[in-house]
Motif scaffolding. Structure first.
Motif, PDB file in Angstrom:
ATOM      1  N   ASP A 263      36.711  66.666 -29.401  1.00 35.67           N
ATOM      2  CA  ASP A 263      36.975  66.903 -27.978  1.00 35.67           C
ATOM      3  C   ASP A 263      38.208  66.143 -27.507  1.00 35.67           C
ATOM      4  O   ASP A 263      39.052  66.678 -26.773  1.00 35.67           O
ATOM      5  CB  ASP A 263      35.760  66.502 -27.136  1.00 35.67           C
ATOM      6  CG  ASP A 263      34.605  67.480 -27.252  1.00 35.67           C
ATOM      7  OD1 ASP A 263      34.855  68.626 -27.666  1.00 35.67           O
ATOM      8  OD2 ASP A 263      33.475  67.108 -26.928  1.00 35.67           O
TER       9      ASP A 263
ATOM     10  N   ARG B 167      34.879  73.331 -18.442  1.00 35.34           N
ATOM     11  CA  ARG B 167      35.905  74.120 -19.141  1.00 35.34           C
ATOM     12  C   ARG B 167      35.510  75.593 -19.192  1.00 35.34           C
ATOM     13  O   ARG B 167      36.347  76.480 -19.037  1.00 35.34           O
ATOM     14  CB  ARG B 167      36.111  73.582 -20.557  1.00 35.34           C
ATOM     15  CG  ARG B 167      36.933  72.299 -20.614  1.00 35.34           C
ATOM     16  CD  ARG B 167      37.081  71.794 -22.033  1.00 35.34           C
ATOM     17  NE  ARG B 167      37.709  72.780 -22.898  1.00 35.34           N
ATOM     18  CZ  ARG B 167      37.779  72.660 -24.216  1.00 35.34           C
ATOM     19  NH1 ARG B 167      37.223  71.613 -24.821  1.00 35.34           N
ATOM     20  NH2 ARG B 167      38.371  73.572 -24.936  1.00 35.34           N
ATOM     21  N   LEU B 168      34.216  75.849 -19.409  1.00 33.88           N
ATOM     22  CA  LEU B 168      33.733  77.223 -19.457  1.00 33.88           C
ATOM     23  C   LEU B 168      33.922  77.906 -18.108  1.00 33.88           C
ATOM     24  O   LEU B 168      34.389  79.052 -18.032  1.00 33.88           O
ATOM     25  CB  LEU B 168      32.259  77.237 -19.859  1.00 33.88           C
ATOM     26  CG  LEU B 168      31.582  78.604 -19.939  1.00 33.88           C
ATOM     27  CD1 LEU B 168      32.208  79.445 -21.042  1.00 33.88           C
ATOM     28  CD2 LEU B 168      30.082  78.445 -20.190  1.00 33.88           C
TER      29      LEU B 168
ATOM     30  N   GLU C 259      36.577  79.209 -26.223  1.00 42.91           N
ATOM     31  CA  GLU C 259      37.610  78.401 -25.576  1.00 42.91           C
ATOM     32  C   GLU C 259      37.047  77.072 -25.088  1.00 42.91           C
ATOM     33  O   GLU C 259      37.767  76.066 -25.038  1.00 42.91           O
ATOM     34  CB  GLU C 259      38.217  79.166 -24.402  1.00 42.91           C
ATOM     35  CG  GLU C 259      39.114  80.308 -24.813  1.00 42.91           C
ATOM     36  CD  GLU C 259      39.818  80.952 -23.625  1.00 42.91           C
ATOM     37  OE1 GLU C 259      39.710  80.425 -22.499  1.00 42.91           O
ATOM     38  OE2 GLU C 259      40.497  81.973 -23.833  1.00 42.91           O
ATOM     39  N   ALA C 260      35.778  77.058 -24.715  1.00 42.00           N
ATOM     40  CA  ALA C 260      35.147  75.823 -24.240  1.00 42.00           C
ATOM     41  C   ALA C 260      34.480  75.044 -25.372  1.00 42.00           C
ATOM     42  O   ALA C 260      33.844  74.015 -25.133  1.00 42.00           O
ATOM     43  CB  ALA C 260      34.111  76.148 -23.166  1.00 42.00           C
TER      44      ALA C 260
ATOM     45  N   LYS D  54      32.438  70.281 -21.166  1.00 41.98           N
ATOM     46  CA  LYS D  54      32.491  71.632 -21.715  1.00 41.98           C
ATOM     47  C   LYS D  54      32.010  72.670 -20.704  1.00 41.98           C
ATOM     48  O   LYS D  54      32.532  73.784 -20.653  1.00 41.98           O
ATOM     49  CB  LYS D  54      31.654  71.705 -22.992  1.00 41.98           C
ATOM     50  CG  LYS D  54      32.232  70.905 -24.140  1.00 41.98           C
ATOM     51  CD  LYS D  54      31.489  71.167 -25.445  1.00 41.98           C
ATOM     52  CE  LYS D  54      32.141  70.425 -26.599  1.00 41.98           C
ATOM     53  NZ  LYS D  54      31.507  70.739 -27.905  1.00 41.98           N
TER      54      LYS D  54
END
Length: 357
Positions: free
Chosen positions: A297, A66-67, A44-45, A63
């Motif tokens: 991205d 996001r994780l 997902e990240a 990222k």
């Protein structure tokens, strides 16, 4: 989707700020132990697990955040960041961790934290203030106008876990403060000390006398070696250790200005084109590959968080035609952009992202 939130995400994606891949990798077992689907979170990240294991790899902060946010979303637990931070050990911090571990006293270890923190992540300033019988360790963002509150909790929670390990449980804080709102009772129970939310600072307060606390792994020879290695890493950080993220940030700006040539990218980095080409080659990097990563991205961000048309997104990414963008997106994700947007589009700020840290 609010323009302010989109702007925040774009600022983050366009920043060269990064986190040590080794730090993220060291916490994945703790995530798995909490029942989190690590492979799903990494996907997902848009993080390749093999990258995290590469020596010296710097994960773009976009990222990394996001994780962390995905981990909280899957766990449905607002304390996820603090729980993960409890697993921080010297290996998590690499050079910083081993330099601090080999210090004679806790005060010396904190000096290493202040000096080498950028080698773990380079977005904040850590300061030590002495107030009568108290010592106050504060953290505030430096390169970015905001960071998610989960990242702040990870930072301070990591300090506590590492300090507890270094001191064999003897260096307990008197209070922890966060600027954002949180469940004070739940956080206090987890951290084992009073926690205050909506404070004027992010801080750990402890007895001043603990600065002289002797550490169990003191090793002057190792400390000297780690200090030298840390200084060398800092000296070469921007255009060596973190080169990929510096170039990504320059390319992100270039896409917005319609010019991602080697010459313009080098100019933004204050290098000659020849020097940039050489440094990329020495690092095993390709300008074209890095531009492809930035485009991917940005494409995912625009599709998730804006209502821009596919044609507008194609132009923003520097594609001459929408069809060219669609082909590239299929190559990146295996799916057409319209299908991806239907399933993931117009996501707003997740609960607890908070405002400026």
């Amino acid at each position: 989707m609010s323009d302010s939130w989109t702007s925040r995400l774009l600022d983050l994606l366009g920043s060269p700020a990064a986190m040590a891949g080794s730090y993220v990798e060291s916490l994945l077992p703790a995530a798995a132990a909490q029942g989190l689907p690590v492979d799903v979170l990494l996907a997902e990240a848009d993080i390749e697990p093999e990258q995290l294991a590469l020596p010296g790899y710097r994960l773009p902060l976009y990222k990394a955040f996001r994780l962390l946010l995905a981990a909280e979303r899957h766990s449905q637990d607002d304390l996820t960041a603090l729980r993960l931070a409890a697993a921080v050990r010297p290996r998590s911090f690499q050079v910083l961790g081993y330099a601090a571990m080999s210090c004679t006293t806790l005060g010396e270890a904190i000096q290493r934290l202040q000096r080498f923190e950028a080698l773990v992540w380079d977005i904040g300033d850590t300061r030590l203030e002495l107030q009568d019988q108290w010592a106050v360790l504060t953290w505030q963002p430096r390169l970015l106008p905001w960071v998610p509150r989960q990242a702040v909790e990870m930072a301070l929670g990591g300090w506590l876990a590492f300090g507890d390990w270094l001191s064999e449980g003897r260096a307990r804080p008197l209070r922890v403060e966060f600027r954002h709102e949180l469940d004070e009772a739940a956080c206090s129970a987890l951290l084992g000390c009073p926690v205050q939310g909506n404070a004027g600072r992010h801080a750990v307060i402890f007895a001043r006398e603990l600065l002289d606390l002797p550490l169990r792994e003191a090793d002057p020879h190792l400390r000297s070696l780690m200090d030298a290695q840390g200084e060398a890493c800092l000296a070469n950080y921007r255009l060596h250790s973190n080169l990929a993220n510096e170039v990504r940030a320059a390319l992100c700006t270039g896409l917005g200005q319609g010019d991602c040539s080697l010459e313009s990218t080098a100019e933004r980095l204050q290098l000659s084109p020849r020097m940039l080409r050489r440094r990329l080659s020495e690092a095993g990097l390709s300008l074209a590959d890095l531009q492809d990563e930035v485009r991917q991205d940005l494409a995912l961000l625009y599709l998730r968080h804006t209502d821009f048309s596919l044609l507008d997104i194609a132009y923003l990414l520097g594609f001459a035609e929408q069809s060219s963008f669609s082909r590239a997106f299929r190559r990146w994700t295996g799916r057409p952009p319209a299908e991806y947007r239907r399933e993931n589009g117009l996501q707003g700020p997740e609960k607890g992202h908070g405002g400026p840290a």
